[in-house]
Design an enzyme around this catalytic site. Sequence first.
Site, PDB file in Angstrom:
ATOM      1  N   CYS A  68       0.839  -1.210   0.000  1.00 14.17           N
ATOM      2  CA  CYS A  68       0.000   0.000   0.000  1.00 14.17           C
ATOM      3  C   CYS A  68       0.869   1.252   0.000  1.00 14.17           C
ATOM      4  CB  CYS A  68      -0.911  -0.027   1.226  1.00 14.17           C
ATOM      5  SG  CYS A  68      -1.931   1.453   1.348  1.00 14.17           S
ATOM      6  N   CYS A 121      -0.291   4.115   2.328  1.00 12.55           N
ATOM      7  CA  CYS A 121      -0.111   3.913   3.770  1.00 12.55           C
ATOM      8  C   CYS A 121       1.359   4.013   4.146  1.00 12.55           C
ATOM      9  CB  CYS A 121      -0.588   2.527   4.196  1.00 12.55           C
ATOM     10  SG  CYS A 121      -2.180   2.066   3.545  1.00 12.55           S
ATOM     11  N   ASP A 122       2.181   3.216   3.472  1.00  8.41           N
ATOM     12  CA  ASP A 122       3.550   3.031   3.932  1.00  8.41           C
ATOM     13  C   ASP A 122       4.553   3.965   3.253  1.00  8.41           C
ATOM     14  OD1 ASP A 122       2.494   1.060   5.503  1.00  8.41           O
ATOM     15  OD2 ASP A 122       2.917  -0.551   4.096  1.00  8.41           O
TER      16      ASP A 122
END
Length: 514
Positions: free
Chosen positions: A340, A343-344
Amino acid sequence: MLDNKVKEQLRAYFTKLVNPVVLTASIDTSAKSQEMQALLKDIADLSDKISLLENGTNARTPSFTVNRPEGNCQITFAGLPMGHEFTSLILAILQTGGYPPKVEADVIEQIRQVEGSFNFETYISLSCQNCPEVVQALNLMAVLNPNISSTMIDGALFQDEVKERQIMAVPSIYLNDKEFGQGRMNVKEILGKIDTGSIKREAEKISAKAPFDVLVIGGGSAAATAAIYAARKGIRTGLVTENFGGQILNTTDIENIIAIKKIEGTHLAAIYEENIRSHAIDVMMPQRATKLIPGELIEVQLECGASVKSKTVILATGASWRKMGIPGEETYIGKGVAFCPHCDGPLYKGKDVAVIGGGNSAVEAAIDLSGIAKHVTVLIRSDKLTADSVLQEKMQSIANITLIKKAKTAEVVGDGQKVTALTYLDQIDNTQKTLTLSGIFVQIGQVPTTGWLKDSPVKLNAKQEIEVDASNCTSIPGVFAAGDASSSPYKQIVIAMGDGAKASLSAFDYLIRH
Ligand code: NDP
């Protein structure tokens, strides 16, 4: 800090505060501290029930606590909870101030009964859509039980901590200084981990339920539609799911649901939940199905040990990220191997990363990451990208992105703690090559979530999709399938929704005829 429109909305929300709330800031002279001070001042000015103190002594600066005047609610935000975490802040204030949470009464009671001392720390990124669920669940637990404390930490701001604890994926949750879990988790899942008896109690409760007319497995676009269509027919409907939303939870802007110009995936998931909960649907969540046993009453077994029976079942378990299937990949998931980018991505600031794949997801990820990472290398196994040409052109115009063609990924290399390199076979000169890097974002499409059906007689095709006909019937009478887990072509939200409706109408038709 906050614009007038947001202030007016918050002023209206804060009229729901029953009890006083104290915000205590630990700040210094840094620009981020000034920003936090401005935000907290804006918030405190919106209600006479909210007061602001600036004499906090938290070692993490800037940070602030949300508490009652008597000090028995331990919620801390280390970093500015803007972006996806702004809702977490507002909910923390409202719930600390006595606004009732939207959680079942037995779950609230269970949280209140938890004994022991639980100090949770959650590392997040402000662009992570999965993080707020964890932060909000833990904050709620801290509101309800003084033995529980919850601290949200913005990984992008507290880089030294992230480095020391080797955090490479968010949300990463620590309990009493030890790793507790990674990824999306809701209140019941967290409770299940700290109060193991709760899983058995829930399994007993589920097994005692009377058989359903229609049991839907899944919580994404196909499942939500199927369940709502069934409930609207007035038949007994159950829904077994791990979450509400499925894959849309990992999607930012959705622009191809033609009734809506643009919507965020998490917002759409919240609408699914609201809509499902407003119908007579018995929701069993978070639960994962593990086995399907056909019969006059079809049985579905769950991971918690429960067994649910139903006259018809609709399988809508969606799809998940495809993995490369090379040595080292599993070992380093969450430690450098990521799926992701939203997200990361922020954890890879100034680092070298690779993106695997050449479709729209991969090229979008490379473009996104190029603004954060030092350098992005895109590896494709063929000699051409398949992404839309507008995305390809954009990617080619970015200086810190390199494309390597005909690269067959071979191994994820690490030092035991984190990823350090990726090796690949250069199929042009047939030599093994190594890329030194910190992160590998795998964007090579999806695989249907049907592994749990492999021991059942439901027929799967070569792609492991559940084979369905034009009415979404599977090979087993009374069992239907919809969405990305099925063989229905073109995996799109609107198609999953249409499939879910069709499967539900087919199940209803089956019930009338049998
Ligand atoms: P795609 O199936 O479109 O692309 C998959 C990519 O991964 C291809 O480059 C493929 O390579 C590669 N690949 C597959 N398996 C492997 C493997 N084992 N090892 C290495 N590479 C592999 O998947 P996407 O996730 O990109 O997109 C899914 C769908 O969602 C598509 O319809 C896409 O258009 C849509 N989408 C649309 C977006 C938008 O419109 N903005 C954004 C994102 C997705 P090869 O070509 O060699 O098979």
